[in-house]
Scaffold this motif. Structure first.
Motif, PDB file in Angstrom:
ATOM      1  N   ALA A  73       7.266  -7.781  -9.075  1.00  0.00           N
ATOM      2  CA  ALA A  73       6.329  -6.775  -8.589  1.00  0.00           C
ATOM      3  C   ALA A  73       6.731  -5.388  -9.076  1.00  0.00           C
ATOM      4  O   ALA A  73       7.765  -4.859  -8.670  1.00  0.00           O
ATOM      5  CB  ALA A  73       6.280  -6.801  -7.064  1.00  0.00           C
ATOM      6  N   PHE A  74       5.900  -4.813  -9.937  1.00  0.00           N
ATOM      7  CA  PHE A  74       6.175  -3.491 -10.496  1.00  0.00           C
ATOM      8  C   PHE A  74       5.252  -2.450  -9.862  1.00  0.00           C
ATOM      9  O   PHE A  74       4.063  -2.416 -10.129  1.00  0.00           O
ATOM     10  CB  PHE A  74       5.995  -3.532 -12.015  1.00  0.00           C
ATOM     11  CG  PHE A  74       6.223  -2.212 -12.707  1.00  0.00           C
ATOM     12  CD1 PHE A  74       7.136  -1.294 -12.223  1.00  0.00           C
ATOM     13  CD2 PHE A  74       5.518  -1.898 -13.849  1.00  0.00           C
ATOM     14  CE1 PHE A  74       7.352  -0.091 -12.857  1.00  0.00           C
ATOM     15  CE2 PHE A  74       5.725  -0.690 -14.509  1.00  0.00           C
ATOM     16  CZ  PHE A  74       6.646   0.219 -14.000  1.00  0.00           C
ATOM     17  N   HIS A  75       5.830  -1.633  -8.986  1.00  0.00           N
ATOM     18  CA  HIS A  75       5.103  -0.518  -8.384  1.00  0.00           C
ATOM     19  C   HIS A  75       3.906  -0.982  -7.562  1.00  0.00           C
ATOM     20  O   HIS A  75       2.853  -0.322  -7.527  1.00  0.00           O
ATOM     21  CB  HIS A  75       4.648   0.454  -9.479  1.00  0.00           C
ATOM     22  CG  HIS A  75       4.697   1.900  -9.045  1.00  0.00           C
ATOM     23  ND1 HIS A  75       3.811   2.440  -8.148  1.00  0.00           N
ATOM     24  CD2 HIS A  75       5.521   2.911  -9.397  1.00  0.00           C
ATOM     25  CE1 HIS A  75       4.068   3.725  -7.966  1.00  0.00           C
ATOM     26  NE2 HIS A  75       5.119   4.029  -8.703  1.00  0.00           N
ATOM     27  N   VAL A  76       4.032  -2.142  -6.895  1.00  0.00           N
ATOM     28  CA  VAL A  76       2.949  -2.628  -6.040  1.00  0.00           C
ATOM     29  C   VAL A  76       3.506  -3.040  -4.680  1.00  0.00           C
ATOM     30  O   VAL A  76       4.688  -3.346  -4.540  1.00  0.00           O
ATOM     31  CB  VAL A  76       2.199  -3.830  -6.666  1.00  0.00           C
ATOM     32  CG1 VAL A  76       1.458  -3.415  -7.912  1.00  0.00           C
ATOM     33  CG2 VAL A  76       3.143  -4.977  -6.958  1.00  0.00           C
ATOM     34  N   LYS A  77       2.625  -3.073  -3.686  1.00  0.00           N
ATOM     35  CA  LYS A  77       3.008  -3.472  -2.334  1.00  0.00           C
ATOM     36  C   LYS A  77       2.789  -4.965  -2.145  1.00  0.00           C
ATOM     37  O   LYS A  77       2.002  -5.592  -2.840  1.00  0.00           O
ATOM     38  CB  LYS A  77       2.180  -2.688  -1.311  1.00  0.00           C
ATOM     39  CG  LYS A  77       2.444  -1.189  -1.320  1.00  0.00           C
ATOM     40  CD  LYS A  77       1.577  -0.484  -0.286  1.00  0.00           C
ATOM     41  CE  LYS A  77       1.835   1.021  -0.291  1.00  0.00           C
ATOM     42  NZ  LYS A  77       0.963   1.733   0.674  1.00  0.00           N
ATOM     43  N   VAL A  78       3.511  -5.509  -1.168  1.00  0.00           N
ATOM     44  CA  VAL A  78       3.350  -6.914  -0.816  1.00  0.00           C
ATOM     45  C   VAL A  78       2.573  -6.971   0.489  1.00  0.00           C
ATOM     46  O   VAL A  78       2.993  -6.414   1.512  1.00  0.00           O
ATOM     47  CB  VAL A  78       4.711  -7.619  -0.647  1.00  0.00           C
ATOM     48  CG1 VAL A  78       4.506  -9.103  -0.353  1.00  0.00           C
ATOM     49  CG2 VAL A  78       5.568  -7.432  -1.884  1.00  0.00           C
ATOM     50  N   ASN A  79       1.425  -7.621   0.470  1.00  0.00           N
ATOM     51  CA  ASN A  79       0.606  -7.793   1.665  1.00  0.00           C
ATOM     52  C   ASN A  79       1.434  -8.482   2.760  1.00  0.00           C
ATOM     53  O   ASN A  79       2.255  -9.351   2.480  1.00  0.00           O
ATOM     54  CB  ASN A  79      -0.623  -8.625   1.285  1.00  0.00           C
ATOM     55  CG  ASN A  79      -1.520  -8.913   2.458  1.00  0.00           C
ATOM     56  OD1 ASN A  79      -1.278  -9.856   3.203  1.00  0.00           O
ATOM     57  ND2 ASN A  79      -2.559  -8.112   2.612  1.00  0.00           N
ATOM     58  N   SER A  80       1.220  -8.089   4.012  1.00  0.00           N
ATOM     59  CA  SER A  80       2.028  -8.622   5.118  1.00  0.00           C
ATOM     60  C   SER A  80       1.920 -10.146   5.228  1.00  0.00           C
ATOM     61  O   SER A  80       2.910 -10.836   5.477  1.00  0.00           O
ATOM     62  CB  SER A  80       1.608  -7.973   6.439  1.00  0.00           C
ATOM     63  OG  SER A  80       0.225  -8.143   6.674  1.00  0.00           O
ATOM     64  N   ALA A  81       0.710 -10.677   5.025  1.00  0.00           N
ATOM     65  CA  ALA A  81       0.539 -12.136   5.088  1.00  0.00           C
ATOM     66  C   ALA A  81       1.290 -12.806   3.937  1.00  0.00           C
ATOM     67  O   ALA A  81       1.906 -13.865   4.115  1.00  0.00           O
ATOM     68  CB  ALA A  81      -0.945 -12.486   5.017  1.00  0.00           C
ATOM     69  N   ALA A  82       1.267 -12.169   2.762  1.00  0.00           N
ATOM     70  CA  ALA A  82       1.980 -12.704   1.602  1.00  0.00           C
ATOM     71  C   ALA A  82       3.488 -12.685   1.842  1.00  0.00           C
ATOM     72  O   ALA A  82       4.205 -13.603   1.444  1.00  0.00           O
ATOM     73  CB  ALA A  82       1.626 -11.908   0.357  1.00  0.00           C
ATOM     74  N   LYS A  83       3.973 -11.633   2.484  1.00  0.00           N
ATOM     75  CA  LYS A  83       5.404 -11.514   2.758  1.00  0.00           C
ATOM     76  C   LYS A  83       5.864 -12.631   3.692  1.00  0.00           C
ATOM     77  O   LYS A  83       6.907 -13.261   3.480  1.00  0.00           O
ATOM     78  CB  LYS A  83       5.704 -10.146   3.370  1.00  0.00           C
ATOM     79  CG  LYS A  83       7.189  -9.858   3.538  1.00  0.00           C
ATOM     80  CD  LYS A  83       7.431  -8.423   3.978  1.00  0.00           C
ATOM     81  CE  LYS A  83       7.120  -7.455   2.862  1.00  0.00           C
ATOM     82  NZ  LYS A  83       7.492  -6.051   3.211  1.00  0.00           N
ATOM     83  N   ARG A  84       5.067 -12.908   4.736  1.00  0.00           N
ATOM     84  CA  ARG A  84       5.423 -13.985   5.678  1.00  0.00           C
ATOM     85  C   ARG A  84       5.416 -15.345   4.983  1.00  0.00           C
ATOM     86  O   ARG A  84       6.305 -16.173   5.198  1.00  0.00           O
ATOM     87  CB  ARG A  84       4.443 -13.989   6.857  1.00  0.00           C
ATOM     88  CG  ARG A  84       4.607 -12.812   7.813  1.00  0.00           C
ATOM     89  CD  ARG A  84       3.848 -13.054   9.102  1.00  0.00           C
ATOM     90  NE  ARG A  84       2.407 -13.168   8.867  1.00  0.00           N
ATOM     91  CZ  ARG A  84       1.563 -12.144   8.882  1.00  0.00           C
ATOM     92  NH1 ARG A  84       2.033 -10.912   9.117  1.00  0.00           N
ATOM     93  NH2 ARG A  84       0.276 -12.325   8.672  1.00  0.00           N
ATOM     94  N   LEU A  85       4.409 -15.555   4.138  1.00  0.00           N
ATOM     95  CA  LEU A  85       4.315 -16.830   3.421  1.00  0.00           C
ATOM     96  C   LEU A  85       5.478 -16.993   2.455  1.00  0.00           C
ATOM     97  O   LEU A  85       6.035 -18.096   2.318  1.00  0.00           O
ATOM     98  CB  LEU A  85       2.982 -16.885   2.660  1.00  0.00           C
ATOM     99  CG  LEU A  85       2.597 -18.228   2.026  1.00  0.00           C
ATOM    100  CD1 LEU A  85       2.420 -19.295   3.110  1.00  0.00           C
ATOM    101  CD2 LEU A  85       1.301 -18.079   1.223  1.00  0.00           C
ATOM    102  N   ALA A  86       5.877 -15.914   1.792  1.00  0.00           N
ATOM    103  CA  ALA A  86       7.005 -15.965   0.855  1.00  0.00           C
ATOM    104  C   ALA A  86       8.298 -16.285   1.584  1.00  0.00           C
ATOM    105  O   ALA A  86       9.138 -17.057   1.086  1.00  0.00           O
ATOM    106  CB  ALA A  86       7.126 -14.635   0.114  1.00  0.00           C
TER     107      ALA A  86
END
Length: 522
Positions: free
Chosen positions: A389-402
């Protein structure tokens, strides 16, 4: 103050064409990383862009418009009382548009596009360092694009500043300054104190007057795409710079096969406007898909907009894998999913990763612009990939899934930190050597895929039909595969340490005597 400028062949007002109007110059700032490009623009704009940029490095193209009255140098970078009196008497300040190009070496193509889009350039060289690799690259780009330029020698207030050394250094790279055998103008300055900055702006305005840049308000609007990105709230944001005609809200617009309508039109300050003239930077919302950066756009009521460019976008955002003939299933590299803030950053990140030579192959499975969502994580799970991830945010749902699926996400706002992390990861997952051979002789190199070489196995066992790395000194410079292995002029399945052998190899890199070929365990 230096008044002669290196000029190219740019459009001037044709005789008899009364519809042409003058337009401000579009100026690109080029040079090596950390030589003061962004600091210079910061001073000019009286804002603090550099502090907002992670690591002080500009990571995406921005365009800024300023107004500057013609001044006479006072040695302090300030306008004289005479000049201020002229301002009060009604002399209107003149506009200059700046394109700030990224400094890191990964952004070569973006810098090249910046020079192509611009009318003039400032070549920035630090007085305490001189010509560096990206300075030389910028000089080459300016020569190839025939862009007129002036030289800004920055950081003259540094203890190690040496103007004579810089001038000689530039001469050796083909930049002949005034007084040094050429006619390229230059201005020593300090972007911190502002000394010499007004003189530089005067020089740009003088150059623009000599070039006489114009536009035709009656013809179809055209210009270039500077940047494109997805915003989760506003949708597709495309920044452009207008070169001809007048860009108006409500016009149809297209870039190649990608079309749309100018639903929202903003100036570089983010204010909504109804129209913009050349050489104005603009933000447009209304494209059906993300256009390619550096491409020319056309806008107007009579523009024919084709079907949506989803197919082109899909081609850009998926399956950008490395197609090396030496990456096989048994070698299974590190697979990556790339996400970046905008098209330019994604292009730079992809190109940099694909140019890396690592022990463990880095294979790009997918790349796209915008925030990381759960769909990206699901793709990472199904393909066993790492998300970069270059200069982008991680969606909260994506973070939990990861976290649930233990998907690794490498995040950074600085591209070379991501590269360092990937290189370390490749090294940490590299299997131990199975065999190592020193190349003693080259017998035939008529074709890269049929190189015949001889050598001695110095460690482990060298096996036939195996992939190998080419190590020159301490650096892996390429990869290849053994297509035929022989010992004592007879085919062999393997050769142990201490024995000599001959082989035919397939490699895009030409092997040299003294190289080491390393075969690793699968």
């Amino acid at each position: 103050m230096y008044f002669r400028v290196f000029c190219g062949n740019y459009m001037t007002t044709p005789k008899g064409n009364t519809s042409l109007l003058p337009r401000p110059p579009i100026v690109v700032v080029m040079g090596h990383v950390d030589h003061g490009k962004t600091t210079l623009i910061d001073y000019i704009r009286k804002t603090n862009v550099a502090a907002k940029e992670a690591g002080g490095i500009t990571q995406s193209i921005g365009a800024y418009e300023i107004e500057h009255p013609s001044t006479t140098s006072t040695g302090s970078g300030q306008a004289s009382s005479f000049d201020k009196a002229q301002d009060k008497s009604g002399q209107a300040p003149k506009k200059i548009t700046f394109i700030d190009t990224p400094g890191h070496e990964a952004f070569t193509k973006m810098r090249s596009r910046g020079a192509t889009t611009a009318d003039l350039a400032i070549l920035v060289v630090a007085a305490d360092e001189g010509v560096k690799p990206q300075t030389a690259e910028a000089i080459k780009i300016l020569a190839e694009t025939k862009t007129p330029y002036v030289v800004a020698i920055t950081k003259i207030d540094r203890p190690g500043a040496d103007l004579d050394k810089i001038k000689n250094d530039l001469t050796t790279h083909g930049v002949l300054l005034e007084g040094y055998g050429g006619n390229i103008s230059y201005q020593p300055l300090s972007a911190k104190s502002g000394e010499g900055v007004n003189d530089l702006l005067d020089l740009l305005l003088l150059t623009a007057e000599l070039e006489n840049f114009t536009y035709d308000p009656k013809i179809q609007t055209s210009g270039y795409v500077l940047e494109a990105k997805r915003d989760k709230n506003r949708g597709l944001e495309v920044s452009v710079i207008v070169k001809n005609g007048i860009l108006k809200r409500g016009q149809k617009i297209k870039v190649g096969s990608i079309g749309g309508k100018v639903k929202i039109l903003e100036n570089f300050l983010g204010k909504t406007v109804n129209e913009l003239t050349p050489s104005s930077p603009a933000m447009i919302i209304g494209f059906d898909d993300l256009p390619a950066i550096g491409e020319e756009f056309a806008a107007g009521d009579d523009v024919e907009v084709q079907a949506s460019g989803n197919q082109a976008s899909a081609a850009r955002s998926t399956n950008l894998s490395n197609h090396s003939p030496f990456v096989t299933e048994e070698e299974k590299g590190i697979t990556l999913i790339l996400k970046a803030e905008n098209s330019g950053s994604l292009e730079a990140l992809t190109a940099t990763i694909q140019a890396l030579t690592t022990h463990k192959p880095l294979v790009v499975k997918s790349s796209s612009v915008g925030e990381i969502y759960d769909g990206d994580v699901q793709l990472a799970v199904s393909t066993g990939s790492i998300i970069v991830a270059f200069h982008v945010k991680v969606n909260s749902a994506a973070k939990r899934l990861a976290e649930t699926h233990k998907v690794k996400i490498l995040e950074s706002d600085i591209i070379y930190k991501l590269i360092e992390a990937l290189q370390k990861m490749a090294e940490d997952t590299t299997p131990p050597p199975e065999g190592e051979l020193e190349v003693l002789a080259i017998f035939n190199q008529m074709e890269p895929e049929k190189q015949v070489i001889g050598g001695k196995v110095i460690e482990g066992i060298f096996k036939n039909k195996r992939a190998f790395e080419i190590v020159r000194g301490e650096t892996v410079i390429g990869k290849g595969r053994i297509t035929n292995l022989q010992q004592n002029k007879a085919d062999a399945d393997q050769v142990p340490a201490g024995k000599e052998c001959g082989m035919m190899v397939n490699s895009e890199t030409m092997v040299k005597t003294g190289d080491h070929l390393v075969v690793r365990t699968a």
